[in-house]
Design a protein around this motif. Sequence first.
Motif, PDB file in Angstrom:
ATOM      1  N   THR A   1     -25.262  -2.099   5.718  1.00 25.85           N
ATOM      2  CA  THR A   1     -25.517  -0.808   5.071  1.00 25.85           C
ATOM      3  C   THR A   1     -24.274   0.084   5.116  1.00 25.85           C
ATOM      4  O   THR A   1     -23.979   0.779   4.143  1.00 25.85           O
ATOM      5  CB  THR A   1     -26.707  -0.082   5.744  1.00 25.85           C
ATOM      6  OG1 THR A   1     -27.745  -1.024   5.960  1.00 25.85           O
ATOM      7  CG2 THR A   1     -27.223   1.042   4.878  1.00 25.85           C
TER       8      THR A   1
ATOM      9  N   ASP B   1     -32.236   2.333   5.806  1.00 27.75           N
ATOM     10  CA  ASP B   1     -31.066   2.027   4.979  1.00 27.75           C
ATOM     11  C   ASP B   1     -31.175   2.647   3.591  1.00 27.75           C
ATOM     12  O   ASP B   1     -30.200   3.187   3.070  1.00 27.75           O
ATOM     13  CB  ASP B   1     -30.908   0.509   4.823  1.00 27.75           C
ATOM     14  CG  ASP B   1     -30.624  -0.166   6.156  1.00 27.75           C
ATOM     15  OD1 ASP B   1     -30.308   0.547   7.113  1.00 27.75           O
ATOM     16  OD2 ASP B   1     -30.718  -1.398   6.202  1.00 27.75           O
TER      17      ASP B   1
ATOM     18  N   GLU C   1     -29.174  -5.424  -0.559  1.00 23.32           N
ATOM     19  CA  GLU C   1     -29.010  -5.733   0.865  1.00 23.32           C
ATOM     20  C   GLU C   1     -30.152  -6.622   1.321  1.00 23.32           C
ATOM     21  O   GLU C   1     -31.318  -6.245   1.240  1.00 23.32           O
ATOM     22  CB  GLU C   1     -28.988  -4.446   1.703  1.00 23.32           C
ATOM     23  CG  GLU C   1     -28.842  -4.748   3.198  1.00 23.32           C
ATOM     24  CD  GLU C   1     -28.720  -3.509   4.073  1.00 23.32           C
ATOM     25  OE1 GLU C   1     -28.337  -2.435   3.575  1.00 23.32           O
ATOM     26  OE2 GLU C   1     -29.026  -3.630   5.276  1.00 23.32           O
TER      27      GLU C   1
HETATM   28 MG    MG Z   1     -28.869  -2.317   6.964  1.00 24.73          MG
END
Ligand code: MG
Length: 223
Positions: free
Chosen positions: A55, A83, A128
């Motif tokens: 992140t 995040d 992510e």
């Molecule tokens: Mg993360």
Amino acid sequence: MREVIVAEEGEILDVELSENLLKMNEELASKNRELLKKHGIKSVEIMGSIGSGKTSLIAEMVKRLKEKYRIGFIAGDLTTTIDSDRISKNGVDVVQINTGKECHLDANLVMKALERLDLEALDLLFIENVGNLICPAEFRLGSEKRVVVVSITEGPFMVVKHPFIFMEADVAVINKIDLAEAMGIEVSKLEKDALTINPRIKVVKTNCRTGGGIPKVIEALGL
Ligand code: MG
Ligand code: ZN
């Protein structure tokens, strides 16, 4: 005495099920890739363990790229929104996927997330993955590029113990290099390990906390 049991092909339970699953995932990943391409969206998946700096890496790239691209972010996480909250502060369109018990994203979940984003209004998408260096290697999501992040604090064997994810990745980021001396880690050894596994991989050393090395990651991704 030391005995080693090696799992033979077919010996792991549910191997057929998982082969079908992977085949289905590949088909959906191609569809995601086509959809992103059709909209002219560049896409990058970030993989790595919990705490490796995925992140932070995305946040630092967003900081430098948000004038150039309209950016979207798909955040995979077991249960939290930490995040996605962090990235959405930068005016980025965010879709959070909480996977519950699942330890990786798959192409189907990403397809659902893409339906929630206004693709006409995006030029660049970061995805992510859930913090894990094992199954994300097998489950492609359809992104154009894949990045694997490892950090110095994970020890000297993080690369050699996870060859499949390095085989799959276009860029390897070695993060927290400022801690190398304190941890007694040889950064050049990690770099060499990654290149031995995948000679085409681009290795970049970073300190995502201070932004060190981020322009090189951006360059390695052609952004
Ligand atoms: Mg993360
Ligand atoms: Zn998994």
